[in-house]
Design a protein around this motif. Structure first.
Motif, mmCIF file in Angstrom:
data_model
loop_
_atom_site.group_PDB
_atom_site.id
_atom_site.type_symbol
_atom_site.label_atom_id
_atom_site.label_comp_id
_atom_site.label_asym_id
_atom_site.label_seq_id
_atom_site.Cartn_x
_atom_site.Cartn_y
_atom_site.Cartn_z
ATOM 1 N N GLY A 293 -8.605 6.757 7.865
ATOM 2 C CA GLY A 293 -8.939 6.600 6.467
ATOM 3 C C GLY A 293 -9.985 7.624 6.070
ATOM 4 O O GLY A 293 -10.569 8.308 6.921
ATOM 5 N N SER B 176 1.807 11.402 11.719
ATOM 6 C CA SER B 176 2.001 11.364 10.278
ATOM 7 C C SER B 176 2.308 12.774 9.787
ATOM 8 O O SER B 176 1.682 13.746 10.225
ATOM 9 C CB SER B 176 0.740 10.841 9.578
ATOM 10 O OG SER B 176 0.528 9.480 9.858
ATOM 11 N N TYR C 55 -9.121 12.191 -0.804
ATOM 12 C CA TYR C 55 -7.978 11.289 -0.674
ATOM 13 C C TYR C 55 -7.023 11.844 0.384
ATOM 14 O O TYR C 55 -6.704 13.033 0.385
ATOM 15 C CB TYR C 55 -7.227 11.165 -2.006
ATOM 16 C CG TYR C 55 -8.032 10.513 -3.107
ATOM 17 C CD1 TYR C 55 -7.933 9.147 -3.356
ATOM 18 C CD2 TYR C 55 -8.891 11.271 -3.899
ATOM 19 C CE1 TYR C 55 -8.674 8.549 -4.373
ATOM 20 C CE2 TYR C 55 -9.646 10.686 -4.912
ATOM 21 C CZ TYR C 55 -9.534 9.327 -5.145
ATOM 22 O OH TYR C 55 -10.267 8.741 -6.151
ATOM 23 N N ASP D 230 4.828 7.608 3.983
ATOM 24 C CA ASP D 230 4.531 6.185 4.190
ATOM 25 C C ASP D 230 4.659 5.766 5.651
ATOM 26 O O ASP D 230 4.029 4.791 6.063
ATOM 27 C CB ASP D 230 5.465 5.319 3.330
ATOM 28 C CG ASP D 230 5.142 5.420 1.852
ATOM 29 O OD1 ASP D 230 3.957 5.649 1.519
ATOM 30 O OD2 ASP D 230 6.063 5.272 1.030
ATOM 31 N N SER E 52 -3.643 7.157 7.051
ATOM 32 C CA SER E 52 -3.382 6.151 6.021
ATOM 33 C C SER E 52 -3.397 6.800 4.643
ATOM 34 O O SER E 52 -4.336 7.526 4.303
ATOM 35 C CB SER E 52 -4.434 5.046 6.076
ATOM 36 O OG SER E 52 -4.311 4.185 4.950
ATOM 37 N N ASN E 53 -2.367 6.529 3.846
ATOM 38 C CA ASN E 53 -2.309 7.040 2.470
ATOM 39 C C ASN E 53 -2.592 5.940 1.451
ATOM 40 O O ASN E 53 -2.300 6.092 0.262
ATOM 41 C CB ASN E 53 -0.951 7.687 2.190
ATOM 42 C CG ASN E 53 0.202 6.677 2.249
ATOM 43 O OD1 ASN E 53 -0.005 5.471 2.434
ATOM 44 N ND2 ASN E 53 1.427 7.157 2.090
ATOM 45 N N GLN E 54 -3.145 4.818 1.916
ATOM 46 C CA GLN E 54 -3.279 3.635 1.070
ATOM 47 C C GLN E 54 -4.233 3.843 -0.100
ATOM 48 O O GLN E 54 -3.997 3.344 -1.202
ATOM 49 C CB GLN E 54 -3.734 2.436 1.896
ATOM 50 C CG GLN E 54 -3.417 1.091 1.253
ATOM 51 C CD GLN E 54 -1.929 0.908 0.991
ATOM 52 O OE1 GLN E 54 -1.107 1.079 1.886
ATOM 53 N NE2 GLN E 54 -1.576 0.559 -0.237
ATOM 54 N N LYS E 55 -5.309 4.591 0.112
ATOM 55 C CA LYS E 55 -6.297 4.772 -0.953
ATOM 56 C C LYS E 55 -5.695 5.460 -2.170
ATOM 57 O O LYS E 55 -5.873 4.996 -3.305
ATOM 58 C CB LYS E 55 -7.486 5.589 -0.422
ATOM 59 C CG LYS E 55 -8.561 5.860 -1.470
ATOM 60 C CD LYS E 55 -9.695 6.715 -0.907
ATOM 61 C CE LYS E 55 -10.708 7.076 -1.981
ATOM 62 N NZ LYS E 55 -11.798 7.940 -1.462
ATOM 63 N N LYS F 178 -2.502 5.711 -2.962
ATOM 64 C CA LYS F 178 -1.431 4.886 -3.534
ATOM 65 C C LYS F 178 -2.008 3.742 -4.365
ATOM 66 O O LYS F 178 -1.497 3.432 -5.453
ATOM 67 C CB LYS F 178 -0.521 4.357 -2.431
ATOM 68 C CG LYS F 178 0.374 5.433 -1.819
ATOM 69 C CD LYS F 178 1.106 4.933 -0.576
ATOM 70 C CE LYS F 178 2.038 3.807 -0.884
ATOM 71 N NZ LYS F 178 2.765 3.346 0.316
ATOM 72 N N ASP F 179 -3.056 3.110 -3.860
ATOM 73 C CA ASP F 179 -3.691 2.030 -4.621
ATOM 74 C C ASP F 179 -4.276 2.556 -5.929
ATOM 75 O O ASP F 179 -4.134 1.929 -6.987
ATOM 76 C CB ASP F 179 -4.797 1.382 -3.790
ATOM 77 C CG ASP F 179 -4.254 0.499 -2.668
ATOM 78 O OD1 ASP F 179 -3.051 0.178 -2.682
ATOM 79 O OD2 ASP F 179 -5.047 0.147 -1.765
ATOM 80 N N ASP G 238 3.800 2.121 -5.126
ATOM 81 C CA ASP G 238 4.258 1.230 -4.056
ATOM 82 C C ASP G 238 4.850 2.030 -2.902
ATOM 83 O O ASP G 238 4.438 1.895 -1.749
ATOM 84 C CB ASP G 238 5.297 0.248 -4.599
ATOM 85 C CG ASP G 238 5.783 -0.720 -3.518
ATOM 86 O OD1 ASP G 238 4.988 -1.066 -2.622
ATOM 87 O OD2 ASP G 238 6.958 -1.115 -3.575
ATOM 88 N N LYS G 239 5.839 2.891 -3.228
ATOM 89 C CA LYS G 239 6.486 3.719 -2.213
ATOM 90 C C LYS G 239 6.630 5.146 -2.725
ATOM 91 O O LYS G 239 6.839 5.365 -3.919
ATOM 92 C CB LYS G 239 7.875 3.160 -1.864
ATOM 93 C CG LYS G 239 7.855 1.833 -1.137
ATOM 94 C CD LYS G 239 9.275 1.391 -0.789
ATOM 95 C CE LYS G 239 9.258 0.065 -0.041
ATOM 96 N NZ LYS G 239 10.643 -0.365 0.317
#
Length: 307
Positions: A110, A183, A209, A214, A274-277, A279-280, A285-286
């Motif tokens: 992250g 990744s 970021y 995904d 992680s790509n969550q930050k 995307k949030d 979503d995808k």
């Protein structure tokens, strides 16, 4: 919207320019080779500046530490200073995962993880990040730093090409003893994320970021894709890891050896992101392509271009 891209003639720049143009943006490529005229070109009308300028590959093994720091740090400083004086309100700087980790992480990294760059490339990219984050961003402007892992797509000249050559020619694949996951990010997903950042910049805070597909992929999975797309069979050689590492070590000294220590690590170690930050923040979503779909697209381009 007017978007100015520095480094537009490179692999990412060519794809990104076409992608953004298809999404109704006025895209202008700016070359830093034109002495200081690029500065006046940036200050003129424009909404977004994207910095793709960077030194990563050293195929001839002639680059010095100064070469990396001049391109990846000093030029970034010059460009950001011009951005601050320009009419643009958004500055997107493409850094690299190498700024935080270059070889191995079993846990998905992250943005908050400690940075451990090793190479001149990774160190210079990290120093640029630190300098940018230390600057005062003028009111009404925003700074977004993106850290992608290995980017691939049509025209890619990275390590995937070496893997493709082995498998597509039916040569025995010597690295099957290594079981890893990494990744990646396809150029399609990267362009999509940048377009979304531009469109929804009001949702983002200035900062770093991570961008990635995904799902991670195993090297053996990529081999299966190459075999499927090329309709070639490849024997997986049961060569001991110590012997492979010895061959790679020799590649550190002899350029005719296609494998070296760094390339081996990048092809066989596990490195997850992680790509969550992002995307949030963007409400995604995808991503448009799964990791497998993106990889198939890249391998198909190798076949078409008979790489």
């Amino acid at each position: 919207m007017q978007i100015k891209i520095l480094g537009a003639s490179g692999f990412v720049g060519r794809h990104l320019g076409r992608y953004l143009s298809l999404h109704d943006a006025d895209v202008y490529g700016i070359s830093l080779r034109e002495n200081d005229t690029w500065k006046s070109q940036l200050i003129d009308d424009g909404d977004v500046i994207i910095n793709l300028v960077g030194k990563a590959h050293d195929h001839d093994r002639r680059a010095t530490e100064n070469d990396y720091f001049h391109t990846n740090l000093n030029l970034t400083q010059d460009i950001f200073r011009v951005f601050c004086s320009s009419n643009a309100t958004l500055f997107i700087h493409i850094s690299s995962l190498a700024a935080i980790e270059e070889f191995e992480s079993e846990k998905a990294l992250g943005e908050e993880n400690d940075c451990r760059p090793v190479s001149w490339y990774g160190q210079s990219k990290r120093e640029a990040e630190k300098w940018l984050l230390a600057q005062e961003v003028p009111e009404g402007k925003k700074l977004i730093i993106l850290r992608p892992p290995m980017i691939h797509g049509p025209g890619d000249k990275g390590n995937l090409g070496l893997l493709y050559k082995f498998v597509s020619k039916g040569l025995p694949y010597p690295l099957s003893k290594f079981n890893n996951r990494r990744s990646f990010i396809s150029i399609t997903n990267l362009c999509y994320l940048i377009e979304q950042i531009i469109e929804k910049s009001d949702l983002l805070e200035s900062g770093i970021y991570h961008v990635a597909d995904d799902e991670p992929m195993a090297t053996n999975e990529i081999i299966d894709i190459i075999k499927l797309v090329t309709e070639k069979s490849s024997i997986k050689m049961d060569i001991p890891k110590w012997l492979i590492k010895l061959v790679a070590k020799s590649g550190d000294y002899f350029s005719f050896v296609p494998l070296n220590t760094n390339r081996l690590k990048k092809m066989t170690s596990t490195l997850l992101v992680s790509n969550q930050k992002i995307k949030d923040a963007l409400g995604i979503d995808k991503l448009p392509l799964t990791a497998r779909e993106g990889m198939e697209k890249t391998i198909q381009s190798f076949v078409v271009n008979k790489r």
